[in-house]
Design a protein around this motif. Structure first.
Motif, PDB file in Angstrom:
ATOM      1  N   VAL A   1       0.579   8.435   9.503  1.00 22.13           N
ATOM      2  CA  VAL A   1       1.818   7.786   9.069  1.00 22.13           C
ATOM      3  C   VAL A   1       2.954   8.802   8.957  1.00 22.13           C
ATOM      4  O   VAL A   1       2.772   9.917   8.467  1.00 22.13           O
ATOM      5  CB  VAL A   1       1.582   7.085   7.716  1.00 22.13           C
ATOM      6  CG1 VAL A   1       2.892   6.653   7.097  1.00 22.13           C
ATOM      7  CG2 VAL A   1       0.672   5.889   7.903  1.00 22.13           C
TER       8      VAL A   1
ATOM      9  N   ARG B   1       7.857   3.825   6.739  1.00 19.81           N
ATOM     10  CA  ARG B   1       8.044   3.173   5.448  1.00 19.81           C
ATOM     11  C   ARG B   1       8.864   1.892   5.629  1.00 19.81           C
ATOM     12  O   ARG B   1       9.879   1.877   6.320  1.00 19.81           O
ATOM     13  CB  ARG B   1       8.765   4.123   4.499  1.00 19.81           C
ATOM     14  CG  ARG B   1       8.939   3.600   3.093  1.00 19.81           C
ATOM     15  CD  ARG B   1       9.762   4.554   2.231  1.00 19.81           C
ATOM     16  NE  ARG B   1       9.154   5.868   2.135  1.00 19.81           N
ATOM     17  CZ  ARG B   1       9.698   6.977   2.585  1.00 19.81           C
ATOM     18  NH1 ARG B   1      10.881   6.927   3.209  1.00 19.81           N
ATOM     19  NH2 ARG B   1       9.074   8.127   2.456  1.00 19.81           N
TER      20      ARG B   1
ATOM     21  N   GLN C   1      -3.327  -1.252  11.999  1.00 14.28           N
ATOM     22  CA  GLN C   1      -3.602   0.118  11.589  1.00 14.28           C
ATOM     23  C   GLN C   1      -2.546   1.053  12.183  1.00 14.28           C
ATOM     24  O   GLN C   1      -2.250   0.992  13.367  1.00 14.28           O
ATOM     25  CB  GLN C   1      -4.983   0.560  12.048  1.00 14.28           C
ATOM     26  CG  GLN C   1      -5.374   1.955  11.562  1.00 14.28           C
ATOM     27  CD  GLN C   1      -6.807   2.312  11.922  1.00 14.28           C
ATOM     28  OE1 GLN C   1      -7.417   1.650  12.762  1.00 14.28           O
ATOM     29  NE2 GLN C   1      -7.335   3.361  11.312  1.00 14.28           N
TER      30      GLN C   1
ATOM     31  N   LEU D   1       4.811  -1.072   3.033  1.00 10.19           N
ATOM     32  CA  LEU D   1       4.130   0.199   3.265  1.00 10.19           C
ATOM     33  C   LEU D   1       4.994   1.317   2.679  1.00 10.19           C
ATOM     34  O   LEU D   1       6.094   1.596   3.182  1.00 10.19           O
ATOM     35  CB  LEU D   1       3.911   0.429   4.762  1.00 10.19           C
ATOM     36  CG  LEU D   1       3.366   1.821   5.135  1.00 10.19           C
ATOM     37  CD1 LEU D   1       1.997   2.066   4.503  1.00 10.19           C
ATOM     38  CD2 LEU D   1       3.285   1.962   6.662  1.00 10.19           C
TER      39      LEU D   1
ATOM     40  N   ILE E   1       0.848  -1.194   0.000  1.00 15.55           N
ATOM     41  CA  ILE E   1       0.000   0.000   0.000  1.00 15.55           C
ATOM     42  C   ILE E   1       0.887   1.249   0.000  1.00 15.55           C
ATOM     43  O   ILE E   1       2.029   1.219   0.469  1.00 15.55           O
ATOM     44  CB  ILE E   1      -0.964   0.034   1.203  1.00 15.55           C
ATOM     45  CG1 ILE E   1      -0.194   0.043   2.527  1.00 15.55           C
ATOM     46  CG2 ILE E   1      -1.921  -1.135   1.152  1.00 15.55           C
ATOM     47  CD1 ILE E   1      -1.092   0.240   3.739  1.00 15.55           C
ATOM     48  N   THR E   2       0.324   2.315  -0.559  1.00 17.56           N
ATOM     49  CA  THR E   2       1.016   3.610  -0.608  1.00 17.56           C
ATOM     50  C   THR E   2       0.139   4.644   0.082  1.00 17.56           C
ATOM     51  O   THR E   2      -1.046   4.786  -0.249  1.00 17.56           O
ATOM     52  CB  THR E   2       1.285   4.037  -2.058  1.00 17.56           C
ATOM     53  OG1 THR E   2       2.102   3.049  -2.702  1.00 17.56           O
ATOM     54  CG2 THR E   2       1.983   5.382  -2.104  1.00 17.56           C
ATOM     55  N   VAL E   3       0.736   5.383   1.011  1.00 20.27           N
ATOM     56  CA  VAL E   3      -0.008   6.352   1.813  1.00 20.27           C
ATOM     57  C   VAL E   3       0.806   7.639   1.898  1.00 20.27           C
ATOM     58  O   VAL E   3       2.029   7.602   2.060  1.00 20.27           O
ATOM     59  CB  VAL E   3      -0.288   5.807   3.230  1.00 20.27           C
ATOM     60  CG1 VAL E   3      -1.045   6.820   4.061  1.00 20.27           C
ATOM     61  CG2 VAL E   3      -1.047   4.498   3.166  1.00 20.27           C
TER      62      VAL E   3
ATOM     63  N   ALA F   1      -2.773   4.270   7.623  1.00 16.08           N
ATOM     64  CA  ALA F   1      -2.479   3.086   6.813  1.00 16.08           C
ATOM     65  C   ALA F   1      -3.108   1.864   7.457  1.00 16.08           C
ATOM     66  O   ALA F   1      -3.157   1.745   8.692  1.00 16.08           O
ATOM     67  CB  ALA F   1      -0.974   2.887   6.675  1.00 16.08           C
TER      68      ALA F   1
ATOM     69  N   VAL G   1       5.423   5.203   2.024  1.00 17.89           N
ATOM     70  CA  VAL G   1       4.990   6.496   2.535  1.00 17.89           C
ATOM     71  C   VAL G   1       5.546   7.575   1.601  1.00 17.89           C
ATOM     72  O   VAL G   1       6.768   7.732   1.486  1.00 17.89           O
ATOM     73  CB  VAL G   1       5.479   6.724   3.975  1.00 17.89           C
ATOM     74  CG1 VAL G   1       5.014   8.087   4.483  1.00 17.89           C
ATOM     75  CG2 VAL G   1       4.988   5.610   4.890  1.00 17.89           C
TER      76      VAL G   1
END
Length: 438
Positions: free
Chosen positions: A116, A121, A112, A140, A53-55, A61, A142
């Motif tokens: 972030v 990351r 969760q 993850l 995932i990219t946040v 996240a 970021v």
């Protein structure tokens, strides 16, 4: 012969024995695989991979781990790069207050991370405490929108015309931001002898800057993560006043209104005014209607448009007028001469009498023309002659002479040629001379 038969039987026996052993081994292997498969059904397994995932930084996240047939085993979340245990089954182990755990029917386990940060990351692993341990991991990412670093970026600049200028701009973000320069008004920039709309890179260099470079510039940073950011800085180029006059010689007649024009360029902004040829400053009062002089100055950037209106020019208004521009770097002026010109004459209007050329039966029209010094009028029959000798109807019109006038048969006077006059004059002189001699 007997030896050959015995060797053949030995080969057949060996082949049959080998096949029997292979069949027995295969049967044993099949049984082990079946047992292993039946045993696998009793173990938990991951129903799906953990997605990457990219946040954006500052957002929340959510990492999901889905496990089937968990039974009595337990699920744990681990930070891979630091080997930090974040949670074990229903309990959060980490001291990070931004990390929480949730689950659904012991099948879906959610990690969760709130708000972030960049240091979040990395890889995250979901583990099941089987023997050997089973695990899946997800990444993850970021991302950070660009931010311009003020301490490394140029501010508003004021430079002298002809100098070299360097503008700097730096930004940070993840991924690394892309930086470009452009003018705020969208006009092209003259860089290195070429006109360009955009300059890539952190540095904008201008060699021998001119007044044409004077503008507001934007440093724009972007990396695909919204929003893009920009910083505006003003580039001001100083130069002494310069002046141009469209018409250095103007003409006007007495009573006319006339306007003199003068264009100037300067930065800092110049003080502009008009003077007479005697050096007196011309000051206009726009609040008074009908004032003799009216001055107007319109600014457009570093340019100014000057106008001097002189109402109802009189004799004392002819002469020279000077427009002056001053700033902290210098002064310049220009001279306009106002000369007198003759007033235009009013064209006389004449009524043109149109001859009626139409021939109307049983109707005569007459026009009258004065002849010589006789003081009498002659008339012409328009029905016989319409003022056009080209008409073939009845020839040239007859001329009516004054009573007693001598004329020849061709209807022309006797004294009509210079030679005839000279002959008569000679005869008269001879007669007068003869009389004197007697």
């Amino acid at each position: 012969m007997r030896t050959t038969i015995m060797a053949t039987f030995a080969f057949i026996f060996t082949t049959i024995a080998t096949a029997a052993i292979f069949a027995e081994g295969k049967s044993s292997q099949s049984s082990d695989s079946k047992a292993e498969y039946n045993n696998e059904l009793n173990f938990p397994r991951f129903a799906e991979p953990i997605p990457n995932i990219t946040v954006s930084v500052g957002r929340d996240a959510l990492l999901a781990c889905v496990v089937d047939n968990l039974k009595g085993y337990k699920v744990a979340w681990v930070r891979v790069d630091t080997q930090t245990i974040l949670s074990i089954h229903h309990n959060v182990i980490t001291q990070n207050p931004r990390i929480t755990l949730s689950y659904n029917d012991h099948r879906s386990w959610y990690l969760q991370i709130k708000e972030v940060e960049e240091n979040d990351r990395g890889w995250y692993m979901c583990q099941i405490n089987t023997d050997p341990m089973r695990s899946r991991k997800g990444y993850l990412q970021v991302v950070v929108p660009p931010v311009i670093l003020e301490q490394y970026t140029s501010n508003d600049m004021v430079v002298r015309e002809g100098s070299n200028v360097t503008l700097n701009c730096r930004a940070r973000g993840y991924p690394e931001p892309y930086i470009m320069w452009r003018r705020e008004d969208g006009s092209e920039m003259s860089i290195g002898g070429e006109n360009v709309a955009v300059v890539d890179g952190e540095v904008l260099s201008i060699v021998k800057v001119s007044r044409l470079h004077m503008a507001a510039y934007l440093c724009v940073a972007s990396n695909g993560v919204p929003p893009s950011v920009s910083k505006k800085l003003e580039l001001r180029v100083q130069f002494p006043p310069m002046l141009s006059i469209p018409n250095q010689l103007e003409g006007a007649y007495t009573g006319q209104d006339v306007t003199l024009e003068c264009h100037t360029e300067a930065y800092p902004a110049s003080i502009n005014y008009w003077t007479t040829d005697r050096g007196d400053m011309i000051i206009s009062d726009t609040s008074r209607a009908g004032d003799k002089f009216e001055t107007l100055s319109i600014s457009n950037g570093y340019s100014k448009y000057m106008k001097l209106k002189i109402r109802s020019v009189g004799a004392k208004d002819f002469g020279s007028y000077r427009c002056v521009a001053k700033n902290s770097l210098g002064e310049t002026d220009g001279l306009i001469k106002l000369d007198e010109i003759p007033a235009p004459t009013t064209p006389m209007t004449t009524e043109i009498y149109q001859l009626n050329r139409s021939r109307v039966k049983n109707r005569k029209k007459y026009d009258f023309v004065t002849i010589g010094d006789y003081g009498v009028e002659e008339w012409r029959d328009n029905n016989d002659y319409n003022g056009d000798f080209s008409l073939p109807s009845r020839g040239p019109p007859p001329i009516r002479h004054p009573p007693g006038a001598y004329h020849n048969s061709s209807h022309s006077p006797l004294l009509t040629t210079p030679s005839t006059c000279l002959v008569i004059l000679a005869i008269l002189l001879a007669a007068m001379n003869a009389m004197l001699l007697r």
